[in-house]
Design a protein around this motif. Sequence first.
Motif, PDB file in Angstrom:
ATOM      1  N   GLN A  97      43.440  28.517  53.022  1.00  0.00           N
ATOM      2  CA  GLN A  97      42.339  29.260  52.292  1.00  0.00           C
ATOM      3  C   GLN A  97      41.597  30.301  53.013  1.00  0.00           C
ATOM      4  OE1 GLN A  97      39.720  27.315  49.683  1.00  0.00           O
ATOM      5  NE2 GLN A  97      38.451  29.279  49.303  1.00  0.00           N
ATOM      6  N   VAL A  98      41.772  31.578  52.606  1.00  0.00           N
ATOM      7  CA  VAL A  98      40.892  32.648  53.101  1.00  0.00           C
ATOM      8  C   VAL A  98      39.845  33.208  52.351  1.00  0.00           C
ATOM      9  CG1 VAL A  98      41.018  34.743  54.452  1.00  0.00           C
ATOM     10  CG2 VAL A  98      42.858  33.117  54.944  1.00  0.00           C
ATOM     11  N   THR A  99      38.778  33.509  52.593  1.00  0.00           N
ATOM     12  CA  THR A  99      37.944  34.061  51.813  1.00  0.00           C
ATOM     13  C   THR A  99      37.423  35.419  52.067  1.00  0.00           C
ATOM     14  OG1 THR A  99      36.638  32.124  51.004  1.00  0.00           O
ATOM     15  CG2 THR A  99      35.464  33.989  50.430  1.00  0.00           C
ATOM     16  N   ALA A 100      37.752  36.577  51.356  1.00  0.00           N
ATOM     17  CA  ALA A 100      37.725  37.848  51.536  1.00  0.00           C
ATOM     18  C   ALA A 100      36.675  38.381  50.824  1.00  0.00           C
ATOM     19  CB  ALA A 100      39.122  38.741  51.512  1.00  0.00           C
ATOM     20  N   TYR A 101      35.836  39.187  51.355  1.00  0.00           N
ATOM     21  CA  TYR A 101      34.698  39.970  50.689  1.00  0.00           C
ATOM     22  C   TYR A 101      35.066  41.494  50.807  1.00  0.00           C
ATOM     23  CZ  TYR A 101      32.133  35.715  50.878  1.00  0.00           C
ATOM     24  OH  TYR A 101      31.770  34.501  50.897  1.00  0.00           O
ATOM     25  N   VAL A 102      35.349  42.052  49.450  1.00  0.00           N
ATOM     26  CA  VAL A 102      35.772  43.562  49.551  1.00  0.00           C
ATOM     27  C   VAL A 102      34.799  44.228  48.714  1.00  0.00           C
ATOM     28  CG1 VAL A 102      38.431  43.087  49.877  1.00  0.00           C
ATOM     29  CG2 VAL A 102      37.468  42.844  47.519  1.00  0.00           C
ATOM     30  N   GLU A 103      34.951  45.693  48.648  1.00  0.00           N
ATOM     31  CA  GLU A 103      34.125  46.394  48.054  1.00  0.00           C
ATOM     32  C   GLU A 103      34.388  46.518  46.489  1.00  0.00           C
ATOM     33  OE1 GLU A 103      34.114  50.232  49.640  1.00  0.00           O
ATOM     34  OE2 GLU A 103      33.130  49.715  51.550  1.00  0.00           O
ATOM     35  N   PRO A 104      33.556  46.681  45.453  1.00  0.00           N
ATOM     36  CA  PRO A 104      33.829  46.610  44.246  1.00  0.00           C
ATOM     37  C   PRO A 104      35.161  47.688  43.806  1.00  0.00           C
ATOM     38  CG  PRO A 104      31.510  46.640  44.332  1.00  0.00           C
ATOM     39  CD  PRO A 104      32.265  46.889  45.847  1.00  0.00           C
ATOM     40  N   ALA A 105      35.160  48.603  44.417  1.00  0.00           N
ATOM     41  CA  ALA A 105      36.217  49.562  43.956  1.00  0.00           C
ATOM     42  C   ALA A 105      37.654  49.118  44.501  1.00  0.00           C
ATOM     43  CB  ALA A 105      36.131  51.049  44.851  1.00  0.00           C
ATOM     44  N   LEU A 106      37.736  48.388  45.692  1.00  0.00           N
ATOM     45  CA  LEU A 106      38.832  47.831  46.241  1.00  0.00           C
ATOM     46  C   LEU A 106      39.275  46.564  45.421  1.00  0.00           C
ATOM     47  CD1 LEU A 106      41.151  47.804  48.378  1.00  0.00           C
ATOM     48  CD2 LEU A 106      39.478  46.317  49.663  1.00  0.00           C
ATOM     49  N   PHE A 107      38.424  45.819  44.813  1.00  0.00           N
ATOM     50  CA  PHE A 107      38.747  44.693  43.980  1.00  0.00           C
ATOM     51  C   PHE A 107      39.310  45.292  42.735  1.00  0.00           C
ATOM     52  CE2 PHE A 107      37.577  41.919  40.663  1.00  0.00           C
ATOM     53  CZ  PHE A 107      37.951  40.692  41.071  1.00  0.00           C
ATOM     54  N   LYS A 108      38.847  46.342  42.414  1.00  0.00           N
ATOM     55  CA  LYS A 108      39.351  47.021  40.877  1.00  0.00           C
ATOM     56  C   LYS A 108      40.636  47.521  41.029  1.00  0.00           C
ATOM     57  CE  LYS A 108      34.674  48.168  38.780  1.00  0.00           C
ATOM     58  NZ  LYS A 108      33.968  49.100  38.619  1.00  0.00           N
TER      59      LYS A 108
END
Length: 101
Positions: A54-65
């Motif tokens: 498992q890898v947890t990634a935190y991305v900006e909301p725009a990239l997630f969309k």
Amino acid sequence: MTKENRVIRDDDDSAPIQPRSQALEPAATSEAPLTRRRRRPKPSGGGVYPGMRQVTAYVEPALFKWLKSISAETDKPMVQIMEEALTAYVQSFAAGRKFGG
């Protein structure tokens, strides 16, 4: 007017007092002795994605969309898209190191 002592109560005097030697001995019970709880076995990699880490990634909301919309358009899970993108990045990074870039 006398105040009631909340620490010492007269109704507690009715309980029999045990001698100190008997108080330290464990009480005889008819219940079975407690058994030790066993540890749960560690996951053997057979979860949702067997053989994967498992890898947890935190991305900006725009990239997630964007990722979510690509997932909906291509019918690929977001996990698969992230894995493909990360694999491509790692391969290009390794090629850059190999050729001195």
